[in-house]
Motif scaffolding. Structure first.
Motif: not given
Lengths: 641, 427
Positions: A488-492, A632-641
């Protein structure tokens, strides 16, 4: 005799290898191999006396070839016949090792099984024959998937399904251009029914100038990290060089050509000087060039090997020799800072027929005073004109199609850029005891890269078209533990540069200056070290010099800035625009804000909660400003899923 | 706190019993451990002289051919550099370890070794500060349990203490500049707005973690939680050194290191268990360079460190606060003229000096001896493992406690054969 320090090194190496074993246990094929199964045992029990530093009884046990050659007492390994193998007889009886650190029964069994099953090696070939011409990216991707899926099957790890279009769009846009897609780009892509839309998207992204800038930035940062790790010295930022390199990549120039230009550079130190040269020179106008530092850094980044260990002695566990290190260093021996720039200072008495050689300096190194002639790594001593600079000769060898190290090192780095992990990890540590997770895959890609004339776009297409790259990053219960097989893809994690550029997209602003930051009116202000972007990047780079893209490196001060700096609470330009354009459609505004930050629409539950939140605030503007703040402060923003 | 003081005492006892096979040291150890029972936990201020401070120009002057004159201190028999007069009046609060013998004369390797106990490899290891945060820190403490100050030099980060296999919340919070220790603490939203928005944010964090339980997302979440706790806490005033009276700040000195030490004291006062203060620029290569530079740096060190120990003592915190002065290695004895061979000119890891104060240890003594040149230890060589084990034993950190990496590999901070310096532990 090995010194205490060497032994310690050997011990820590053994621990590392043990960890590797644990990590790969799940994937171990039934047939043991030297590198994966046996070398870790030899490293902790045998190499102190039969390794690179000491070779008792003429026996070197570091590589398959050396083991097969045996020592003064003859062959030590007879494939298929443990009873005839000296290695087995000596360890079975505990005659070896001679110290108290005997080999455990379990490990003995591994060695025996390895001999019995034919004493196999998975050593990566040092000969390299790239194909005559490059294949179509889609068919390369298929071959890569076959290799990866085969490993997953053998390990009984099922892969995750493919990512949906939204997940794929965000990931591939960030990876290729270094920024998130805008809501408009997302709407267009998500509406497309074209069966080839993913391939077309990849092609489109590779035509954007941001692609070149992103890849140039990554490359320059790789050098920065190395030189910071070895010297602790941070280098001046020369964004003009990064920009120039980015433009050259965007123009489609070959990677080999750009590296040759960088390495053979002669001339003044200016804003557009190829920075990697200065970076691995540990550049400081007042300092002398350290040829050993340069050689060590260069071999790490360009060749992917830790040759620097061989500066003072033969490498204890790999078969790099001290002459490999100094033979390479000899190409740079005349390099000098000349008139504030780079040049080669050649002794006037030198005649063309002289041998180009470097003397191993004193200060702890073995063989101090010995002259080592210029020699390509693991290769021959070329005929050189001693009266001319040798750097271009080296650069030609380095970037030649037949040099397996050059292509593999860049391919490995690029794979890690997309997958968060290379085939070989750490990225700069190719050695026999650290074999690639997928040797066929890395050589397939390296061959393609060389055959395409080192076309980075070709490499990116081959990678991004794989199913492995397009899989979701959501693990399944069966594959959640896998980190090495690409199930599975790594979360970067976004780099600081990606974060800045993505914030600009999300807020629809050209730049994000902290309120108290002085505005600069110099040329520097757009791209120089004092530019708003450069200062943001420095702040968010924080304490990290890590090359691991899955490591979250933003700490509390960075989090506080994202939470509390006015820029991230005022809605940027986008909230005002959306309220003007769609004053009566709060759902539409909410959808657009989601698409423009986390590249998906809110689900029903979220929509209800967020809209209720907006109505609780005093004005719609404030309500949506705060919605954007949470996004902008959510993990979904700063993480490249 | 993860374990009770009682079990920690039990652990100390077992360590010592295992080492010596006798129980003679127990009463002393129990006393040392009791000091921590009185407070929440012990604290540590680690003063890191980045670059490799010359012992020959600070605490262990060579018998012959020294460049500074030795001066007497308040402890008979202990002499230190003439340029550290304030510290010389307070040697009864310090213990010098003059026989550090760590064998790694490379900056990056030495830093890693002195912080994690091992040389660098691809296995990431937590450092002392991370373990202090894990074992001494309070989980929902309003401030970070591990803070580093001045850790980013002009040359980038000095050393990064990574939590590795510990929880990501044990990552240090870095303060690059003690003058503006913590910016962006004011939200600008009303508490109502903030709580309302944070509820949405926390839902998004839970949603992400439910789908992808990765360390990066957990760290993102814990950074946010920490940031919020700080925004809502009065204790953050500790970050503001300008709240100290002028004369106090003057005693520490108007320098990055002085302000760093003052900030460290303020943080320990409000309960932060581990603060590392970096003093950059000790890599003095060249003939006579160490002497020239350290003459300038000595007053900075002298003011800051003596004021720190004095203040801790005045506040009753010295017994529960261990102050550690160390580098990644020391400097060469005089091997003759030359950039790397003159007195203090080169890196030297075979015999060098660290200094400890406070923490309830026996002070006013010297551990170990070196030969006349200061080249080799002649008594009680102390390895990095032994040194860190000593700090752990003082602080109450179980250095052999087993943790598991993500891959399921068992790990502990130090090796089982690490030997704490027992002479330090009794009082």
């Amino acid at each position: 005799m090995p010194t205490a320090g060497n032994l310690r090194l050997l011990c820590s190496r053994a621990i590392l290898l043990a960890a590797l074993l644990v990590a790969t246990q799940a994937v171990r094929a039934s047939e043991p191999t030297l590198e994966r199964d046996v070398l870790p045992i030899l490293t902790s029990h045998c190499l102190a006396c039969h390794g690179g530093v000491t070779q008792k009884n003429g026996l070197d046990m570091r590589t398959h070839a050396a083991l097969m050659q045996g020592g003064k007492s003859g062959a030590v390994v007879v494939p298929g016949e443990s009873a005839k193998s000296l290695l087995w007889r000596k360890i079975q009886s505990d005659e070896m090792p001679q110290n108290d650190n005997k080999i455990s029964a379990a490990n003995k069994a591994i060695v025996r099984r390895w001999i019995e099953s034919g004493a196999k090696s998975i050593q990566v070939a040092r000969r390299f024959n790239p194909p005559k011409s490059a294949d179509r990216p889609a068919s390369v991707a298929k071959k890569l998937d076959r290799i990866i899926d085969e490993k997953l099957r053998a390990a009984k790890i099922p892969p995750s399904p493919l990512a949906d279009d939204a997940e794929f769009l965000r990931r591939v846009t960030l990876d290729i251009t270094g920024r998130i897609p805008s809501a408009a780009e997302a709407e267009a892509f998500l509406a497309s029914k074209d069966p080839n839309r993913r391939a077309k998207l990849i092609d489109g992204l590779l035509q954007q100038p941001e692609y070149g800038q992103n890849f140039a930035t990554e490359w320059v940062n790789a050098f920065r990290r190395i030189s910071m790790n070895t010297t602790g010295r941070r280098l001046g930022m020369l964004p003009d060089y990064t920009q120039k390199l980015g433009k050259a990549l965007h123009a489609g120039r070959g990677w080999d050509e750009l590296v040759r230009e960088t390495l053979a550079y002669t001339g003044p130190y200016t804003k557009t000087t190829p920075e990697p040269v200065f970076t691995f020179l540990n550049f400081d106008m007042n300092a002398e060039i350290s040829v050993p530092t340069l050689t060590g850094n260069l071999s790490q980044v360009m060749l992917g090997v830790q040759l620097q260990c061989a500066e003072c002695h033969n490498h204890p566990y790999s078969d790099w020799k001290q002459t490999d290190f100094w033979g390479l260093a000899a190409f740079f021996k005349n390099l000098k800072i000349v008139n504030g720039g780079l040049g080669d200072q050649i002794d006037k008495k030198t005649s063309p027929g002289d041998t180009v050689a470097i003397t191993i300096p004193g200060g702890g190194a073995r063989n101090a005073g010995k002259k080592v002639p210029a020699k390509f790594m693991l290769g021959e001593e070329p005929k050189l004109d001693a009266a001319k600079p040798q750097r271009p000769v080296f650069a030609d060898w380095l970037t030649s199609r037949e040099n397996p190290f050059f292509a593999r090192a860049y391919v490995n780095r690029t794979w890690a850029h997309f997958f968060g992990r290379g085939f070989v990890n750490p990225l700069n540590d190719f050695n026999d005891a650290n074999p690639p997770s997928h040797p066929e895959a890395i050589d397939l890609l390296a061959g393609e890269f060389a055959a395409s004339g080192f076309d980075v776009r070709h490499l990116v297409r081959c990678i991004c078209l794989t199913e492995a790259y397009q899989r979701t990053s959501r693990p399944t219960p069966e594959n959640e533990k896998d980190v090495a097989l690409f199930s599975h893809m790594a979360v970067k994690v976004m780099s600081p540069e990606m974060l800045y550029d993505s914030l600009c997209v999300a807020l629809e602003v050209p730049e994000i200056a902290a309120p108290d930051e002085p505005k600069l009116k110099t040329v520097d202000s757009e791209s120089g070290p004092q530019s708003v972007r450069a200062r943001f990047v420095r702040f968010f780079r924080g304490i990290s010099a890590s090359e691991d893209r899955t490591e979250y490196t933003f700490g509390v001060p960075q989090t506080l800035r994202l939470m509390n700096q006015a820029n991230f609470k005022d809605g940027g330009k986008i909230v005002g625009r959306l309220l003007r354009e769609h004053p009566t459609e709060p759902e539409r505004i909410l959808d657009t804000l989601f698409l423009n930050t986390v590249t998906r629409r809110p689900d029903a539950g979220e929509r209800q909660k967020y809209l209720a939140f907006v109505t609780r605030q005093s004005t719609p503007q404030l309500g949506f400003n705060l919605v954007l703040w949470t996004l902008l402060n959510s993990p979904e923003f700063v993480l490249n899923r | 706190m993860t374990i009770s003081s009682f079990s920690r005492r039990g652990w100390l006892r077992s360590v010592v019993a295992g080492l010596t096979g006798s129980h003679w040291i127990l009463p002393a150890l129990a006393r040392a451990a009791q000091a921590q029972g009185a407070r929440r936990h012990k604290a540590c201020i680690l003063l890191f002289m980045n670059g490799g401070a010359s012992q020959h120009h600070t605490f262990t002057l060579p018998e012959r051919e020294g460049q500074f004159a030795p001066i007497r201190t308040d402890v008979p028999g202990i002499q230190i550099s003439e340029h550290l007069p304030r510290l010389a009046t307070q040697m009864r609060e310090w213990t010098l370890i003059r026989s550090m013998s760590t064998g790694q004369p490379d900056h990056a390797v030495g830093r890693e070794l002195m912080h994690t106990g091992e040389t660098p490899s691809t296995v990431q290891r937590p450092a002392l500060g991370n373990f202090a945060s894990d074992q001494l820190g309070v989980a929902d403490f309003e401030l970070p349990n591990f803070i580093t100050i001045n850790g980013i030099g002009t040359s980038g980060p000095v050393f990064v203490s990574r939590p590795a296999y510990l929880h990501p919340r044990h990552a240090p919070v870095e303060i690059p500049n003690p003058d503006s220790a913590m910016d962006n603490l004011i939200s600008g939203m009303t508490e109502g707005q903030l709580s309302d928005a944070v509820a949405l944010l926390q839902a998004s964090q839970r949603r992400f973690l439910a789908e992808r339980e990765v360390p990066s997302a957990r760290l993102q979440q814990s950074s946010h939680d920490q940031a919020l706790r700080m925004m809502r806490s009065d204790r953050v005033r500790a970050f503001d050194v300008t709240r100290e009276p002028r004369q106090v700040r003057d005693r520490y000195g108007d320098t990055d290191f002085g302000k760093g030490c003052l900030l460290a004291r303020r943080l320990v006062e409000v309960g932060v268990p581990f603060v590392e203060v970096v003093y950059n620029g000790w890599d003095d290569h060249g003939d006579g360079v160490a002497a020239r530079n350290i003459r300038m740096r000595s007053p900075v060190m002298d003011c800051a460190m003596s004021a720190l120990v004095e203040d801790l003592k005045a506040r009753g915190l010295l017994d529960s606060t261990l102050v550690v002065w160390m580098s990644e290695f020391g400097r060469t004895p005089n091997f003759g003229p030359g950039r790397d061979s003159s007195l203090g000119g080169g890196h030297w890891a075979r015999a060098w000096t660290t200094a400890l104060a406070g923490g309830g240890i026996r002070t006013g003594q010297v551990i170990g001896r070196v030969d006349a040149r200061g080249a080799e230890p002649t008594d009680r060589p102390v390895s990095a493992q032994d040194f860190l084990a000593t700090l752990c034993a003082i602080l109450g950190i179980e250095y052999t406690r087993e943790y598991e990496t993500r891959e399921g590999r068992p790990m502990s901070f130090l090796r089982r054969n690490a030997r704490p310096i027992l002479e330090l532990l009794g009082s």
